[in-house]
Scaffold this motif. Structure first.
Motif, mmCIF file in Angstrom:
data_model
loop_
_atom_site.group_PDB
_atom_site.id
_atom_site.type_symbol
_atom_site.label_atom_id
_atom_site.label_comp_id
_atom_site.label_asym_id
_atom_site.label_seq_id
_atom_site.Cartn_x
_atom_site.Cartn_y
_atom_site.Cartn_z
ATOM 1 N N VAL A 1 3.113 37.446 -9.037
ATOM 2 C CA VAL A 1 3.946 38.304 -9.723
ATOM 3 C C VAL A 1 5.488 38.224 -8.897
ATOM 4 N N THR A 2 6.443 38.082 -9.602
ATOM 5 C CA THR A 2 7.700 37.983 -8.690
ATOM 6 C C THR A 2 8.922 38.213 -9.783
ATOM 7 N N ASP A 3 10.260 38.049 -9.162
ATOM 8 C CA ASP A 3 11.535 38.396 -9.981
ATOM 9 C C ASP A 3 12.101 37.273 -10.480
ATOM 10 N N PRO A 4 12.946 37.238 -11.511
ATOM 11 C CA PRO A 4 13.546 36.124 -11.820
ATOM 12 C C PRO A 4 14.438 35.540 -10.601
ATOM 13 N N PHE A 5 14.921 36.124 -9.693
ATOM 14 C CA PHE A 5 15.893 35.829 -8.674
ATOM 15 C C PHE A 5 14.909 34.643 -7.794
ATOM 16 N N MET A 6 13.750 34.888 -7.598
ATOM 17 C CA MET A 6 12.949 33.855 -6.883
ATOM 18 C C MET A 6 12.694 32.685 -7.653
ATOM 19 N N ILE A 7 12.846 32.748 -8.879
ATOM 20 C CA ILE A 7 12.607 31.347 -9.580
ATOM 21 C C ILE A 7 14.028 30.808 -9.639
ATOM 22 N N LYS A 8 15.090 31.632 -9.800
ATOM 23 C CA LYS A 8 16.515 30.796 -10.049
ATOM 24 C C LYS A 8 16.795 30.380 -8.509
ATOM 25 N N GLY B 1 15.213 29.081 -6.349
ATOM 26 C CA GLY B 1 14.020 28.127 -5.993
ATOM 27 C C GLY B 1 13.494 28.710 -4.818
ATOM 28 N N MET B 2 13.432 29.884 -4.393
ATOM 29 C CA MET B 2 12.768 30.429 -3.345
ATOM 30 C C MET B 2 11.258 30.307 -3.637
ATOM 31 N N ILE B 3 10.950 30.410 -4.963
ATOM 32 C CA ILE B 3 9.440 30.414 -5.140
ATOM 33 C C ILE B 3 8.678 29.061 -4.850
ATOM 34 N N ASN B 4 9.508 27.992 -4.611
ATOM 35 C CA ASN B 4 9.057 26.652 -4.168
ATOM 36 C C ASN B 4 8.290 26.839 -2.756
ATOM 37 N N MET B 5 8.970 27.689 -1.900
ATOM 38 C CA MET B 5 8.445 27.961 -0.475
ATOM 39 C C MET B 5 6.741 28.321 -0.658
ATOM 40 N N LEU B 6 6.411 28.940 -1.859
ATOM 41 C CA LEU B 6 5.159 29.206 -1.884
ATOM 42 C C LEU B 6 4.299 28.275 -2.575
ATOM 43 N N PHE B 7 4.998 27.306 -3.592
ATOM 44 C CA PHE B 7 4.270 26.391 -4.002
ATOM 45 C C PHE B 7 3.992 25.228 -3.141
ATOM 46 N N ILE C 1 2.603 32.047 -13.556
ATOM 47 C CA ILE C 1 3.734 32.705 -12.730
ATOM 48 C C ILE C 1 4.410 33.714 -13.650
ATOM 49 N N PHE C 2 4.177 35.073 -13.275
ATOM 50 C CA PHE C 2 4.738 36.008 -14.071
ATOM 51 C C PHE C 2 5.931 36.716 -13.321
ATOM 52 N N SER C 3 7.152 36.173 -14.117
ATOM 53 C CA SER C 3 8.239 36.475 -13.219
ATOM 54 C C SER C 3 9.166 37.437 -13.810
ATOM 55 N N LYS C 4 8.675 38.537 -14.743
ATOM 56 C CA LYS C 4 9.453 39.252 -15.456
ATOM 57 C C LYS C 4 9.745 40.573 -14.708
ATOM 58 N N ILE C 5 9.601 40.641 -13.443
ATOM 59 C CA ILE C 5 9.863 41.975 -12.809
ATOM 60 C C ILE C 5 11.325 42.307 -12.640
ATOM 61 N N VAL C 6 11.775 43.385 -13.173
ATOM 62 C CA VAL C 6 13.347 43.994 -12.975
ATOM 63 C C VAL C 6 13.261 45.103 -11.610
ATOM 64 N N PRO C 7 14.522 45.432 -11.266
ATOM 65 C CA PRO C 7 14.461 46.467 -10.179
ATOM 66 C C PRO C 7 13.644 47.834 -11.058
ATOM 67 N N ASP C 8 12.955 48.568 -10.286
ATOM 68 C CA ASP C 8 12.529 49.883 -10.776
ATOM 69 C C ASP C 8 11.799 49.478 -11.991
ATOM 70 N N PRO C 9 10.438 48.769 -11.719
ATOM 71 C CA PRO C 9 9.687 48.149 -12.765
ATOM 72 C C PRO C 9 9.148 49.010 -13.853
ATOM 73 N N PRO C 10 9.474 48.743 -15.142
ATOM 74 C CA PRO C 10 9.077 49.591 -16.269
ATOM 75 C C PRO C 10 7.821 49.468 -16.600
ATOM 76 N N ILE C 11 7.211 50.533 -17.245
ATOM 77 C CA ILE C 11 5.611 50.490 -17.700
ATOM 78 C C ILE C 11 5.262 49.369 -18.517
ATOM 79 N N GLU C 12 6.137 48.919 -19.433
ATOM 80 C CA GLU C 12 6.130 47.937 -20.421
ATOM 81 C C GLU C 12 5.869 46.512 -19.815
#
Ligand code: NAD
Ligand code: FE2
Length: 380
Positions: A31-38, A40-46, A57-68
């Motif tokens: 679970v991550t936010d789009p910044f980590m993907i854009k 390239g920081m996510i590669n530090m994990l992979f 990879i679920f990367s749809k997190i925005v600040p103050d995450p909404p219920i949906e």
């Protein structure tokens, strides 16, 4: 009866992301936010995950995450049949993952999912708390959830991951740490253990936040702020928080102000309110809280010959820190229109009274007290 449990194993310091190399044969829901993907920081994990693992990879997190977003995450998590969640990101990504884990347990009866939290901001301490804050964006309301089921098994605090945080987010999130520490210290549930955690967190913030703000690549300052965030999280996981967070949850959602910045704006006025003597609020109680703030002042070397001047020193030091971090000091400076503020303030006060964090504040507020705090914060 006080009970303190430390469920989360904490790996701290440079290079601790390598801990990920030890996970094998897992179905990992990231679970991550789009910044980590854009970025390239996510590669530090992979780069560190063994090939025997499967990942989604679920990367749809925005600040103050909404219920949906949380609901979609729960469904995907179930379909993927994950047995490990790794949340990597700011408080929003970690909080969203926590809520997904909780609802997957309650709705889908998924019981055995392990959970690793990797913060990339130094702010919420969410990696070690049972709290998660979810938003209803339509109604502009934030819902704090509290459940031990959301506590991560592991937290990885690698300062390399925070180097890229821009200065203004460093300032906002750093002030969130300070607010956690101060609210934990004066909470009605404070004890010697939480005091030690909160006091150390506060000392680290005053010493290292200006450095981390001025130079994001100052790895020592980044590491100290990452630890401060975790310490403050451990403190308020014991004590809960107070009126500052109670108001910030409601006002932040209404005015769309980042969580840490909202806390920072409120902090001087909530401290003055808690330490103040007013008819109907026992002098002894107010003095006790004032004396607690003065203890904090002394611990960072400020002048505090008596409780009253200790409070004044602390408030001044906070305002000074805000200036160093070039932060707004009034809500007006944040661009909130006066008409909107006037229309909203009573509703915010009433909402703050209902917020779970307000219950552990050292002084019981009336709605009119909160309106007064809001007025001061708007235009002082
Ligand atoms: N669970 C708790 O105990 C707790 C406590 C306090 C606040 N919160 C909640 O946490 C949320 C705030 O979290 P936050 O302050 O960490 O901010 P955040 O997670 O909302 O992130 C803020 C911004 O920083 C960016 N970012 C994150 N890491 C970065 C990095 N390494 N480099 C560059 N940019 C980066 C994100 O993409 C985002 O745009 C709010 O929803 C708040 O209510 C939770
Ligand atoms: Fe917070």
């Amino acid at each position: 009866m006080d009970k303190i449990s430390m469920k989360t194993d904490i790996y701290l310091g440079q290079g601790t992301l390598d801990r990920l190399m030890e996970w094998r044969d897992r179905r990992i829901f990231v679970v991550t936010d789009p910044f980590m993907i854009k970025s390239g920081m996510i590669n530090m994990l992979f780069e560190r995950l063994d090939d025997s693992n499967e990942q989604y990879i679920f990367s749809k997190i925005v600040p103050d995450p909404p219920i949906e977003v949380v609901t979609e995450g729960v469904e995907t998590l179930g379909e993927f049949q994950a047995d490990l969640i790794i949340a990597i990101g700011g408080g929003s990504a970690i909080d969203a993952a926590k809520a997904m884990k909780l609802f997957a347990y309650k709705i889908l009866n998924l019981q055995e999912i392990q959970f690793v939290a990797i913060p990339t901001t130094s702010g919420t301490g969410s990696e070690v708390t049972s709290f998660s804050v979810i938003s209803d964006k339509e109604k502009n309301i934030k819902y704090p959830l509290v459940d031990d089921h959301m506590l991560p098994q592991e937290a990885i605090l690698d300062p390399e991951l925070v180097k890229s945080v821009p200065d203004f987010i460093t300032a906002d999130t750093g002030m969130d740490v300070l607010t956690h520490a101060i609210e934990a210290f004066v909470s009605i549930k404070a004890n010697d253990i939480s005091d030690a955690l909160a006091e150390k967190a506060m000392k680290l913030v005053f010493k290292y936040l200006p450095r981390a703000y001025q130079n994001g690549n100052d790895l020592e300052a980044r590491e100290k702020m990452h630890n401060a965030s975790c310490l403050a999280g451990m403190a308020f996981n014991i004590t809960s928080l107070g009126l500052n967070h109670g108001i910030a949850h409601v006002a932040g959602a209404k005015f769309k102000i980042p969580h840490g910045r909202m806390n920072s704006l409120l902090l001087p006025y909530v401290i003055e309110f808690n330490a103040d003597y007013k008819p109907g609020y026992g002098k002894e109680e107010s003095n006790k809280t004032a004396a607690r703030y003065a203890e904090l002042s002394k611990s960072i070397g400020l002048s505090a010959p008596n409780a009253k001047s200790g409070v004044r020193s602390l408030v001044q030091a906070i305002k000074q820190l805000q200036k160093q971090l070039q932060m707004p000091q009034t809500l007006r400076e944040c661009g909130v229109e006066e008409d909107l503020f006037e229309t909203m303030k009573v509703e915010i006060a009433e909402g703050a009274l209902q917020d779970g964090c307000t219950a552990t504040n050292p002084r019981v507020p009336a709605a009119s007290d909160i309106v007064e705090i809001l007025n001061k914060m708007y235009r002082t």
